[in-house]
Design a protein around this motif. Structure first.
Motif, PDB file in Angstrom:
ATOM      1  N   LEU A 127      16.507 -28.884 -24.812  1.00  0.00           N
ATOM      2  CA  LEU A 127      16.893 -27.398 -25.037  1.00  0.00           C
ATOM      3  C   LEU A 127      18.209 -27.222 -24.236  1.00  0.00           C
ATOM      4  O   LEU A 127      18.686 -27.994 -23.411  1.00  0.00           O
ATOM      5  CB  LEU A 127      15.793 -26.689 -24.060  1.00  0.00           C
ATOM      6  N   ASP A 128      18.743 -26.038 -24.578  1.00  0.00           N
ATOM      7  CA  ASP A 128      20.113 -25.626 -23.942  1.00  0.00           C
ATOM      8  C   ASP A 128      19.743 -24.978 -22.543  1.00  0.00           C
ATOM      9  O   ASP A 128      19.860 -23.842 -22.273  1.00  0.00           O
ATOM     10  CB  ASP A 128      20.683 -24.583 -24.878  1.00  0.00           C
ATOM     11  N   VAL A 129      19.519 -26.087 -21.651  1.00  0.00           N
ATOM     12  CA  VAL A 129      19.407 -25.839 -20.252  1.00  0.00           C
ATOM     13  C   VAL A 129      20.183 -26.523 -19.205  1.00  0.00           C
ATOM     14  O   VAL A 129      20.437 -27.839 -19.700  1.00  0.00           O
ATOM     15  CB  VAL A 129      17.777 -25.540 -19.750  1.00  0.00           C
ATOM     16  N   PRO A 130      20.330 -26.151 -18.025  1.00  0.00           N
ATOM     17  CA  PRO A 130      21.236 -27.048 -17.225  1.00  0.00           C
ATOM     18  C   PRO A 130      20.462 -28.452 -17.090  1.00  0.00           C
ATOM     19  O   PRO A 130      19.317 -28.554 -16.799  1.00  0.00           O
ATOM     20  CB  PRO A 130      21.311 -26.244 -15.896  1.00  0.00           C
ATOM     21  N   ALA A 131      21.341 -29.386 -17.034  1.00  0.00           N
ATOM     22  CA  ALA A 131      20.633 -30.791 -16.776  1.00  0.00           C
ATOM     23  C   ALA A 131      20.154 -31.116 -15.765  1.00  0.00           C
ATOM     24  O   ALA A 131      20.803 -30.663 -14.667  1.00  0.00           O
ATOM     25  CB  ALA A 131      21.971 -31.665 -17.526  1.00  0.00           C
ATOM     26  N   SER A 132      18.969 -31.926 -15.563  1.00  0.00           N
ATOM     27  CA  SER A 132      18.584 -32.294 -14.270  1.00  0.00           C
ATOM     28  C   SER A 132      18.407 -33.618 -14.322  1.00  0.00           C
ATOM     29  O   SER A 132      18.249 -34.152 -15.264  1.00  0.00           O
ATOM     30  CB  SER A 132      17.376 -31.502 -13.706  1.00  0.00           C
ATOM     31  N   PHE A 133      18.267 -34.300 -13.093  1.00  0.00           N
ATOM     32  CA  PHE A 133      18.229 -35.819 -13.127  1.00  0.00           C
ATOM     33  C   PHE A 133      17.098 -36.247 -12.306  1.00  0.00           C
ATOM     34  O   PHE A 133      16.810 -35.882 -11.215  1.00  0.00           O
ATOM     35  CB  PHE A 133      19.535 -36.388 -12.723  1.00  0.00           C
ATOM     36  N   PRO A 134      16.251 -37.427 -12.609  1.00  0.00           N
ATOM     37  CA  PRO A 134      15.266 -37.879 -12.102  1.00  0.00           C
ATOM     38  C   PRO A 134      15.721 -38.485 -10.463  1.00  0.00           C
ATOM     39  O   PRO A 134      16.624 -38.995 -10.374  1.00  0.00           O
ATOM     40  CB  PRO A 134      14.592 -38.852 -12.739  1.00  0.00           C
ATOM     41  N   ILE A 135      14.654 -38.824  -9.917  1.00  0.00           N
ATOM     42  CA  ILE A 135      15.027 -39.506  -8.388  1.00  0.00           C
ATOM     43  C   ILE A 135      15.082 -41.160  -8.681  1.00  0.00           C
ATOM     44  O   ILE A 135      15.784 -41.602  -8.179  1.00  0.00           O
ATOM     45  CB  ILE A 135      13.711 -39.159  -7.457  1.00  0.00           C
ATOM     46  N   ALA A 136      14.460 -41.385  -9.503  1.00  0.00           N
ATOM     47  CA  ALA A 136      14.378 -42.773 -10.292  1.00  0.00           C
ATOM     48  C   ALA A 136      15.589 -43.128 -11.132  1.00  0.00           C
ATOM     49  O   ALA A 136      15.467 -43.273 -12.303  1.00  0.00           O
ATOM     50  CB  ALA A 136      12.921 -43.151 -10.898  1.00  0.00           C
ATOM     51  N   ALA A 137      16.748 -43.265 -10.149  1.00  0.00           N
ATOM     52  CA  ALA A 137      18.157 -43.250 -11.088  1.00  0.00           C
ATOM     53  C   ALA A 137      18.252 -44.860 -11.224  1.00  0.00           C
ATOM     54  O   ALA A 137      17.863 -45.705 -10.722  1.00  0.00           O
ATOM     55  CB  ALA A 137      19.180 -42.652 -10.178  1.00  0.00           C
ATOM     56  N   VAL A 138      19.241 -45.114 -12.245  1.00  0.00           N
ATOM     57  CA  VAL A 138      19.725 -46.261 -12.535  1.00  0.00           C
ATOM     58  C   VAL A 138      21.142 -46.237 -12.477  1.00  0.00           C
ATOM     59  O   VAL A 138      21.943 -45.364 -13.135  1.00  0.00           O
ATOM     60  CB  VAL A 138      19.366 -46.698 -13.867  1.00  0.00           C
ATOM     61  N   TYR A 139      21.778 -47.093 -11.696  1.00  0.00           N
ATOM     62  CA  TYR A 139      23.314 -47.066 -11.520  1.00  0.00           C
ATOM     63  C   TYR A 139      24.038 -47.121 -12.730  1.00  0.00           C
ATOM     64  O   TYR A 139      23.985 -47.794 -13.650  1.00  0.00           O
ATOM     65  CB  TYR A 139      23.754 -48.126 -10.638  1.00  0.00           C
ATOM     66  N   LYS A 140      24.898 -45.984 -13.223  1.00  0.00           N
ATOM     67  CA  LYS A 140      25.687 -45.661 -14.276  1.00  0.00           C
ATOM     68  C   LYS A 140      24.805 -45.452 -15.554  1.00  0.00           C
ATOM     69  O   LYS A 140      25.455 -45.521 -16.576  1.00  0.00           O
ATOM     70  CB  LYS A 140      26.708 -46.698 -14.178  1.00  0.00           C
ATOM     71  N   ASN A 141      23.661 -45.386 -15.586  1.00  0.00           N
ATOM     72  CA  ASN A 141      22.845 -45.183 -16.680  1.00  0.00           C
ATOM     73  C   ASN A 141      21.439 -44.463 -16.488  1.00  0.00           C
ATOM     74  O   ASN A 141      20.623 -44.569 -17.143  1.00  0.00           O
ATOM     75  CB  ASN A 141      22.302 -46.417 -17.035  1.00  0.00           C
ATOM     76  N   THR A 142      21.776 -43.298 -15.779  1.00  0.00           N
ATOM     77  CA  THR A 142      20.502 -42.428 -15.422  1.00  0.00           C
ATOM     78  C   THR A 142      20.771 -41.191 -16.477  1.00  0.00           C
ATOM     79  O   THR A 142      21.715 -40.138 -16.462  1.00  0.00           O
ATOM     80  CB  THR A 142      20.608 -41.736 -14.159  1.00  0.00           C
ATOM     81  N   ALA A 143      19.884 -41.002 -17.440  1.00  0.00           N
ATOM     82  CA  ALA A 143      19.841 -40.135 -18.444  1.00  0.00           C
ATOM     83  C   ALA A 143      19.029 -38.799 -17.859  1.00  0.00           C
ATOM     84  O   ALA A 143      18.320 -38.897 -16.850  1.00  0.00           O
ATOM     85  CB  ALA A 143      18.992 -40.428 -19.490  1.00  0.00           C
ATOM     86  N   PRO A 144      19.271 -37.469 -18.337  1.00  0.00           N
ATOM     87  CA  PRO A 144      18.799 -36.224 -17.785  1.00  0.00           C
ATOM     88  C   PRO A 144      17.472 -36.392 -17.804  1.00  0.00           C
ATOM     89  O   PRO A 144      16.703 -37.032 -19.028  1.00  0.00           O
ATOM     90  CB  PRO A 144      19.551 -35.199 -18.629  1.00  0.00           C
ATOM     91  N   ASN A 145      16.687 -35.374 -17.253  1.00  0.00           N
ATOM     92  CA  ASN A 145      15.211 -35.312 -17.682  1.00  0.00           C
ATOM     93  C   ASN A 145      15.015 -34.583 -18.756  1.00  0.00           C
ATOM     94  O   ASN A 145      15.905 -33.739 -19.275  1.00  0.00           O
ATOM     95  CB  ASN A 145      14.677 -34.520 -16.540  1.00  0.00           C
ATOM     96  N   THR A 146      14.163 -35.301 -19.678  1.00  0.00           N
ATOM     97  CA  THR A 146      13.925 -34.955 -21.205  1.00  0.00           C
ATOM     98  C   THR A 146      13.365 -33.377 -21.007  1.00  0.00           C
ATOM     99  O   THR A 146      12.627 -32.947 -20.178  1.00  0.00           O
ATOM    100  CB  THR A 146      12.903 -35.961 -21.730  1.00  0.00           C
ATOM    101  N   THR A 147      13.819 -32.564 -22.017  1.00  0.00           N
ATOM    102  CA  THR A 147      13.230 -31.380 -22.206  1.00  0.00           C
ATOM    103  C   THR A 147      12.518 -31.072 -23.659  1.00  0.00           C
ATOM    104  O   THR A 147      12.149 -30.097 -24.307  1.00  0.00           O
ATOM    105  CB  THR A 147      14.322 -30.346 -22.077  1.00  0.00           C
ATOM    106  N   SER A 148      12.500 -32.173 -24.518  1.00  0.00           N
ATOM    107  CA  SER A 148      11.936 -32.182 -25.889  1.00  0.00           C
ATOM    108  C   SER A 148      11.044 -33.523 -25.982  1.00  0.00           C
ATOM    109  O   SER A 148      11.072 -34.275 -25.235  1.00  0.00           O
ATOM    110  CB  SER A 148      13.098 -32.447 -26.762  1.00  0.00           C
TER     111      SER A 148
END
Length: 305
Positions: A127-148
């Motif tokens: 969806l065309d909404v501002p990206a947000s990111f999970p607390i369970a991050a991976v260094y240089k490889n954290t994808a945005p929270n999914t909206t689909s």
């Protein structure tokens, strides 16, 4: 130990391919929820290996630079599931309270000559909404929270468009082999997820329509006489309440409905278990709320003319 993963393009090379662009037949892709960590990430200094890419790998080779390139993914019935283009724009990363080195570099479809690997996350368009990111991050490889939602396991057709030419291959998507849920329940999970995904889109579109109508209404208010102004203000208040009801109010609003759809998608997509009866009921109830608000908007819209 070094693991050379997915060399399927090398296995397909032959002398007849040397002078042409190529869309390689992709290896089967598995629908797997990769990151099961729900806690804070390991420090970036911590030595760690790298998982395989979390998506379907689409490999292609371009003999020369292309002006326009696109990839279309179609289901078994020929319906378009996802489209990517070299003209796509990257999503905007909003102000976030995390260092940007956690975020995965954005992938764009390249039309440059040479070999390329493009990753599809096996989901519908976000969806065309501002990206947000999970607390369970991976260094240089954290994808945005999914909206689909996920697409269903099955056979898909990949079409690569290079300027005026089109190349096609089939892609097989399989369910995580560790998942024992039967396909009927996976289909139900998909259908409910698609319903809340489309419902959220519909709620967002209604908000856009109402906000546009309010701008025109304010123009009318600026030129209205005192008798007209009272009714126009009341209408504006009703439209505002439709978008966002006051805190503590029992009145349903589009923002609440959209938020409910977003939460339901998270619940339905967090695992590959059969949907609960509570989730099924909540989807139906939220659909009815959206239907009621849509009907209310149709009535109020008649007073804007």
């Amino acid at each position: 130990f070094w693991i050379l993963d997915n060399i399927s393009p090398l296995r397909q090379l032959n002398s007849s391919m040397l002078n042409t662009s190529i869309l390689y037949k992709p290896q089967p892709a598995y629908r797997i929820i990769w990151n099961k960590n729900s806690d804070t990430p390991l420090p970036q200094e911590e030595p760690a290996g790298q998982n395989p890419p979390d998506g379907a790998m689409i490999d292609y080779y371009l003999k020369e630079d292309a002006k326009n390139i696109a990839i279309e993914i179609l289901d078994a019935g020929g319906k378009l599931v996802r489209k990517f283009s070299s003209n796509d724009s990257p999503y905007n990363v909003p102000e976030v309270n995390i260092p940007l080195y956690w975020i995965r570099p954005q992938q764009m479809l390249s039309g440059a000559a040479g070999s390329h690997r493009f990753l599809w996350d096996m989901r519908y368009a976000p969806l065309d909404v501002p990206a947000s990111f999970p607390i369970a991050a991976v260094y240089k490889n954290t994808a945005p929270n999914t909206t689909s939602p996920w697409i269903m396991p099955g056979v898909y057709t990949i079409k690569l468009f290079v300027d005026e030419k089109m190349y096609s291959q089939q892609l097989v998507i399989k369910l995580d082999p560790r998942v024992k849920t039967n396909l009927k329940d996976i289909q139900l999970q998909h259908d409910l997820s698609a319903t809340v995904y489309k419902g959220r889109i519909a709620a967002m579109q209604l908000v856009t329509e109402i906000e546009s109508a309010q701008k025109k209404l304010k123009q009318k208010m600026s030129a209205a006489n005192s008798d007209e102004l009272a009714s126009l203000k009341l209408l504006d208040e009703q439209l505002s309440a439709m978008i966002n009801a006051s805190r503590g109010s029992n009145i349903e609003s589009l923002n609440r409905v959209e938020s409910a759809f977003a939460s339901l998608l998270d619940v339905l997509q967090e695992n590959d278990m059969p949907p609960t009866t509570q989730a099924i009921t909540a989807v139906k109830e939220t659909q009815l709320k959206l239907l009621a608000l849509t009907g209310k908007w149709k009535v109020l819209k008649t007073h804007l003319k």
